[in-house]
Write a protein that holds these residues in place. Sequence first.
Motif, PDB file in Angstrom:
ATOM      1  N   ILE A  77       0.821  -1.209   0.000  1.00 32.30           N
ATOM      2  CA  ILE A  77       0.000   0.000   0.000  1.00 32.30           C
ATOM      3  C   ILE A  77       0.855   1.259   0.000  1.00 32.30           C
ATOM      4  CG2 ILE A  77      -0.252   0.243   2.494  1.00 32.30           C
ATOM      5  CD1 ILE A  77      -3.058   0.667  -0.154  1.00 32.30           C
ATOM      6  N   ASP A  78       2.135   1.154   0.407  1.00 33.34           N
ATOM      7  CA  ASP A  78       2.979   2.355   0.425  1.00 33.34           C
ATOM      8  C   ASP A  78       3.448   2.752  -0.968  1.00 33.34           C
ATOM      9  OD1 ASP A  78       5.341   0.948  -0.248  1.00 33.34           O
ATOM     10  OD2 ASP A  78       6.040   0.826   1.819  1.00 33.34           O
ATOM     11  N   SER A  79       3.078   1.980  -2.001  1.00 31.98           N
ATOM     12  CA  SER A  79       3.326   2.444  -3.364  1.00 31.98           C
ATOM     13  C   SER A  79       2.476   3.676  -3.654  1.00 31.98           C
ATOM     14  CB  SER A  79       3.018   1.338  -4.384  1.00 31.98           C
ATOM     15  OG  SER A  79       1.689   0.857  -4.245  1.00 31.98           O
ATOM     16  N   ILE A  80       1.364   3.799  -2.930  1.00 31.69           N
ATOM     17  CA  ILE A  80       0.521   4.999  -3.012  1.00 31.69           C
ATOM     18  C   ILE A  80       1.081   6.067  -2.078  1.00 31.69           C
ATOM     19  CG2 ILE A  80      -1.805   5.908  -2.636  1.00 31.69           C
ATOM     20  CD1 ILE A  80      -2.900   3.136  -3.202  1.00 31.69           C
ATOM     21  N   ALA A 117      -1.810   5.105   6.264  1.00 31.91           N
ATOM     22  CA  ALA A 117      -1.740   4.055   7.280  1.00 31.91           C
ATOM     23  C   ALA A 117      -0.883   2.894   6.818  1.00 31.91           C
ATOM     24  CB  ALA A 117      -3.142   3.581   7.637  1.00 31.91           C
ATOM     25  N   THR A 118       0.422   3.064   6.919  1.00 33.65           N
ATOM     26  CA  THR A 118       1.335   2.011   6.509  1.00 33.65           C
ATOM     27  C   THR A 118       2.582   2.055   7.378  1.00 33.65           C
ATOM     28  OG1 THR A 118       2.431   0.995   4.599  1.00 33.65           O
ATOM     29  CG2 THR A 118       2.484   3.408   4.734  1.00 33.65           C
ATOM     30  N   GLY A 119       3.340   0.966   7.346  1.00 32.73           N
ATOM     31  CA  GLY A 119       4.466   0.841   8.266  1.00 32.73           C
ATOM     32  C   GLY A 119       5.653   1.714   7.949  1.00 32.73           C
ATOM     33  N   THR A 120       5.958   1.891   6.663  1.00 29.83           N
ATOM     34  CA  THR A 120       7.118   2.694   6.271  1.00 29.83           C
ATOM     35  C   THR A 120       6.714   3.628   5.129  1.00 29.83           C
ATOM     36  OG1 THR A 120       7.799   0.779   4.932  1.00 29.83           O
ATOM     37  CG2 THR A 120       8.955   1.138   7.007  1.00 29.83           C
ATOM     38  N   PRO A 121       6.007   4.711   5.439  1.00 28.21           N
ATOM     39  CA  PRO A 121       5.506   5.614   4.396  1.00 28.21           C
ATOM     40  C   PRO A 121       6.642   6.373   3.708  1.00 28.21           C
ATOM     41  CG  PRO A 121       5.117   6.552   6.569  1.00 28.21           C
ATOM     42  CD  PRO A 121       5.642   5.166   6.794  1.00 28.21           C
ATOM     43  N   GLU A 122       6.465   6.628   2.423  1.00 26.49           N
ATOM     44  CA  GLU A 122       7.426   7.398   1.628  1.00 26.49           C
ATOM     45  C   GLU A 122       6.646   8.413   0.789  1.00 26.49           C
ATOM     46  OE1 GLU A 122      10.602   7.040   1.928  1.00 26.49           O
ATOM     47  OE2 GLU A 122      10.903   5.009   2.730  1.00 26.49           O
ATOM     48  N   THR A 123       7.003   9.689   0.887  1.00 29.63           N
ATOM     49  CA  THR A 123       6.324  10.708   0.087  1.00 29.63           C
ATOM     50  C   THR A 123       6.780  10.606  -1.371  1.00 29.63           C
ATOM     51  OG1 THR A 123       8.038  12.367   0.559  1.00 29.63           O
ATOM     52  CG2 THR A 123       6.144  12.262   2.061  1.00 29.63           C
ATOM     53  N   GLY A 124       6.054  11.283  -2.242  1.00 25.57           N
ATOM     54  CA  GLY A 124       6.416  11.294  -3.658  1.00 25.57           C
ATOM     55  C   GLY A 124       5.889  10.106  -4.431  1.00 25.57           C
ATOM     56  N   GLY A 125       4.841   9.476  -3.907  1.00 25.49           N
ATOM     57  CA  GLY A 125       4.315   8.273  -4.563  1.00 25.49           C
ATOM     58  C   GLY A 125       3.193   8.558  -5.533  1.00 25.49           C
ATOM     59  N   TRP A 126       2.614   7.490  -6.043  1.00 29.45           N
ATOM     60  CA  TRP A 126       1.511   7.601  -6.979  1.00 29.45           C
ATOM     61  C   TRP A 126       0.210   7.893  -6.234  1.00 29.45           C
ATOM     62  CZ3 TRP A 126       2.910   2.408  -9.820  1.00 29.45           C
ATOM     63  CH2 TRP A 126       4.059   2.627 -10.600  1.00 29.45           C
ATOM     64  N   SER A 127      -0.745   8.421  -6.948  1.00 32.34           N
ATOM     65  CA  SER A 127      -2.080   8.600  -6.382  1.00 32.34           C
ATOM     66  C   SER A 127      -2.841   7.287  -6.483  1.00 32.34           C
ATOM     67  CB  SER A 127      -2.839   9.700  -7.123  1.00 32.34           C
ATOM     68  OG  SER A 127      -3.162   9.273  -8.443  1.00 32.34           O
ATOM     69  N   THR A 128      -3.919   7.193  -5.732  1.00 33.66           N
ATOM     70  CA  THR A 128      -4.772   6.012  -5.818  1.00 33.66           C
ATOM     71  C   THR A 128      -5.287   5.846  -7.243  1.00 33.66           C
ATOM     72  OG1 THR A 128      -5.463   6.491  -3.555  1.00 33.66           O
ATOM     73  CG2 THR A 128      -6.715   4.827  -4.740  1.00 33.66           C
ATOM     74  N   ARG A 129      -5.668   6.928  -7.866  1.00 22.58           N
ATOM     75  CA  ARG A 129      -6.190   6.860  -9.231  1.00 22.58           C
ATOM     76  C   ARG A 129      -5.137   6.319 -10.194  1.00 22.58           C
ATOM     77  NH1 ARG A 129      -7.918  12.414 -11.992  1.00 22.58           N
ATOM     78  NH2 ARG A 129      -5.664  12.690 -11.874  1.00 22.58           N
ATOM     79  N   GLU A 130      -3.881   6.774 -10.040  1.00 21.66           N
ATOM     80  CA  GLU A 130      -2.823   6.318 -10.945  1.00 21.66           C
ATOM     81  C   GLU A 130      -2.548   4.824 -10.790  1.00 21.66           C
ATOM     82  OE1 GLU A 130      -0.385  10.584 -11.193  1.00 21.66           O
ATOM     83  OE2 GLU A 130       0.034   9.141  -9.595  1.00 21.66           O
ATOM     84  N   LEU A 131      -2.493   4.340  -9.553  1.00 22.50           N
ATOM     85  CA  LEU A 131      -2.267   2.907  -9.355  1.00 22.50           C
ATOM     86  C   LEU A 131      -3.420   2.087  -9.913  1.00 22.50           C
ATOM     87  CD1 LEU A 131      -0.618   0.563  -8.310  1.00 22.50           C
ATOM     88  CD2 LEU A 131      -1.644   0.890  -6.053  1.00 22.50           C
ATOM     89  N   ARG A 132      -4.639   2.538  -9.706  1.00 22.86           N
ATOM     90  CA  ARG A 132      -5.791   1.801 -10.227  1.00 22.86           C
ATOM     91  C   ARG A 132      -5.760   1.778 -11.762  1.00 22.86           C
ATOM     92  NH1 ARG A 132     -11.323   3.331  -7.165  1.00 22.86           N
ATOM     93  NH2 ARG A 132     -12.003   1.584  -8.485  1.00 22.86           N
ATOM     94  N   THR A 133      -5.354   2.864 -12.375  1.00 19.46           N
ATOM     95  CA  THR A 133      -5.238   2.904 -13.837  1.00 19.46           C
ATOM     96  C   THR A 133      -4.201   1.906 -14.323  1.00 19.46           C
ATOM     97  OG1 THR A 133      -5.881   5.243 -13.922  1.00 19.46           O
ATOM     98  CG2 THR A 133      -4.651   4.375 -15.809  1.00 19.46           C
TER      99      THR A 133
END
Length: 410
Positions: free
Chosen positions: A330-333, A340-356
């Motif tokens: 989930i931290d790919s988003i 809500a994830t264990g090791t968050p990283e900024t600069g990721g994809w949006s939910t819409r982009e991953l779903r696409t």
Amino acid sequence: MQSLASFSLLAAFITVVVAHEGHDHGMQMPLDYVKFPYQAVYPGDNEVTADSIFSGITTFARLPWVKCLGKERDEAFDIAFIGAPFDTGTSYRPGARFGPAGIRAGSRRLTLYGGYNVPLAVNPFLSGLKLVDCGDIPVTPYDNKYAIKQIEDGHKELLHRPTFSPLGNDTLTGKPLVPISVDGKHHPRIITLGGDHTIVLPLLRSIYSAYGQISVIHFDSHLDTWKPQVFGGAPSDQAAINHGTYFYWASQEGLIKNGSSIASIVFLPSTPTHGAIRTTLSGPADYTNDDESGFQRIEAREIDTIGTDGIIKKIRETVGDKPVYLSIDIDSIDPAFAPATGTPETGGWSTRELRTILRGLDGLHIVSADIVEVAPAYDTNAELTTMAAADVLYEVISVMAKTPLGKVAQ
């Protein structure tokens, strides 16, 4: 008189206890639980929607709850959801053991207006496949080695169960389809709700038993191919297996097909694939090790230059028509959309982009999948992360529903 009253009270107590012991808890059904017919009732085209989906037991998308590892271990299905509540391999924020419950809660509204996926033109819940929620694999929180074996055994038991639906015929040629597994059997698909990413090692061990070496599509902000001596220092044999090293071990064990896997983090040709990678490193040696583990990489920032279409193209060129396992952290988003994830990283994809991007995998032979690292304790009151996780899996089952795990015999 007092002794008579005491005797009567004791007799009544014994009667209650005996009656309770004779009661079959397996016959108790939660409110709105649907056992028959095999599929939950979902609205079809132009039928009533927006009913009280918040009532009843919370399963993924209100699917029937089947005790797949218990009393109903003979129940057949085509796609099963199973939880792996394990988080003792994480390096930063724990809490993913509650991920399966959180994702199920986030999925309650998936079929609020019906389950028809407009971009993919399919309703996975009305596709003729039998979808069930098998609950969770019992996982000990005290012994990682034992827990990893529990996860492998639970997944393998479901994977080797007969499917509910036959493969059928190829839609283009009309010829019968044959299984794509190495053991020649038609296997159901298992979607695992994590749990931290360590669970993928036992899951791939299970997948290997049916498909042999498998291509992997891995969406994550981290490589997860680190050498144990680098990630955590490997103070013990068991500590060497964690959510940053499981792909290293999978490669060492020969579970993944080198040259045909890819991860969305960085991109290299013809291997497993990483997607959405944007982590910091110990240095360039981490990429060298990742190469040796057989992965190609897609950096998260590449979406700014090649867009979602370019990322989809790279993934499809790498994987081809091979059987593929899909693992989604989930931290790919970006944490703006999924905090809500264990090791968050900024600069990721949006939910819409991953779903696409996931919809762009339409036609691939995805044999099974997982979503991991959802830690609901860090979510917003609006359940942003768990809803995102549920929506991501909705795209996955939509793709699965359109493409059977078969090929025309040569």
